[in-house]
Design a protein around this motif. Sequence first.
Motif, PDB file in Angstrom:
ATOM      1  N   LEU A 113       0.830  -1.205   0.000  1.00 27.36           N
ATOM      2  CA  LEU A 113       0.000   0.000   0.000  1.00 27.36           C
ATOM      3  C   LEU A 113       0.869   1.261   0.000  1.00 27.36           C
ATOM      4  O   LEU A 113       1.598   1.498  -0.945  1.00 27.36           O
ATOM      5  N   GLU A 114       0.846   2.055   1.058  1.00 25.92           N
ATOM      6  CA  GLU A 114       1.641   3.283   1.086  1.00 25.92           C
ATOM      7  C   GLU A 114       3.127   2.987   0.899  1.00 25.92           C
ATOM      8  O   GLU A 114       3.839   3.720   0.210  1.00 25.92           O
ATOM      9  N   GLY A 115       3.602   1.916   1.520  1.00 25.64           N
ATOM     10  CA  GLY A 115       5.007   1.570   1.414  1.00 25.64           C
ATOM     11  C   GLY A 115       5.417   1.174   0.013  1.00 25.64           C
ATOM     12  O   GLY A 115       6.577   1.351  -0.380  1.00 25.64           O
ATOM     13  N   HIS A 116       4.477   0.629  -0.764  1.00 22.91           N
ATOM     14  CA  HIS A 116       4.777   0.270  -2.150  1.00 22.91           C
ATOM     15  C   HIS A 116       4.958   1.520  -3.002  1.00 22.91           C
ATOM     16  O   HIS A 116       5.863   1.585  -3.846  1.00 22.91           O
ATOM     17  N   PHE A 117       4.088   2.492  -2.800  1.00 19.12           N
ATOM     18  CA  PHE A 117       4.144   3.708  -3.605  1.00 19.12           C
ATOM     19  C   PHE A 117       5.104   4.751  -3.043  1.00 19.12           C
ATOM     20  O   PHE A 117       5.484   5.687  -3.748  1.00 19.12           O
ATOM     21  N   ARG A 118       5.492   4.595  -1.772  1.00 21.46           N
ATOM     22  CA  ARG A 118       6.431   5.541  -1.148  1.00 21.46           C
ATOM     23  C   ARG A 118       7.527   4.733  -0.458  1.00 21.46           C
ATOM     24  O   ARG A 118       7.567   4.634   0.769  1.00 21.46           O
TER      25      ARG A 118
END
Length: 279
Positions: A113-118
């Motif tokens: 989620l967020e870690g994948h995109f950031r």
Amino acid sequence: MFIAHSIEDLRAHLGRYDHPAFVPTMGNLHDGHLALVRQARPLGDVTVASIFVNRLQFLPHEDFDSYPRTWDADCAKLEAAGCDVLFAPRESDLYPVAQTCKVHPDPALADVLEGHFRPGFFIGVCTVVMKLFTCVFSEAKGKRTAVFGKKDYQQLMMIRHMVQQFALPIDIVGAETARAEDGLALSSRNGYLSAEERAEAVQLSLVLKALAATAKQGAFDLPSLEAEAMGKLRARGWNPDYITVRRQSDLQLPVAGEPMVVLGAARLGSTRLIDNLEI
């Protein structure tokens, strides 16, 4: 309201209290932040907030330098909300040397989620939160409490996991997402929206609500449902990163009968918004 800029001044002042209740922020405060402070007040004998724009959690192309700094307004809002102590360290105080020792959270939770995109975002988050915890709670003699908003749902899960893994004697309280009257989740980044974009922004929460209602009925062709939800946003001019249904406990794929959460992140114009809804 006592304002401490150095770790030494903060610890000296907090030494007279037993049970701090802590709300970490990056400033540019809105009613959602103030709701966290008000929720924290009865949970300790001193209410502490921090303002620190943490360079470690910004990617090279993100808005660290342009992130709004609204110091005077923030101080007034915190004092009105009943904050007792504001910790506002300079970068040279919190990171006097390059922070080469960092907290690397579990990739199963941090890289989705967020870690994948950031990529690397949650390393920065966990590192600064761990450091703030050591500053705020080092003099505590009893219960320690920290309040985080559920709007940043994955962040809340990450902090809870970190506290559990390191056996930190800190109670992590998740506060419900504060919303505008039309349902838009309050966020510092809402200030980047034009008037037209602000009127459109509520569509993210509406799409999540519709997906949550369908998932609650037991419809588990989730990839199709998630793709349909993202398609609705794209048709309205959004650029979604993800709209997904996950298990509340660890943000993995859901299992029937377990509590779920719908999460979404999408860019409207140049502004990236996130939201979630527990099922």
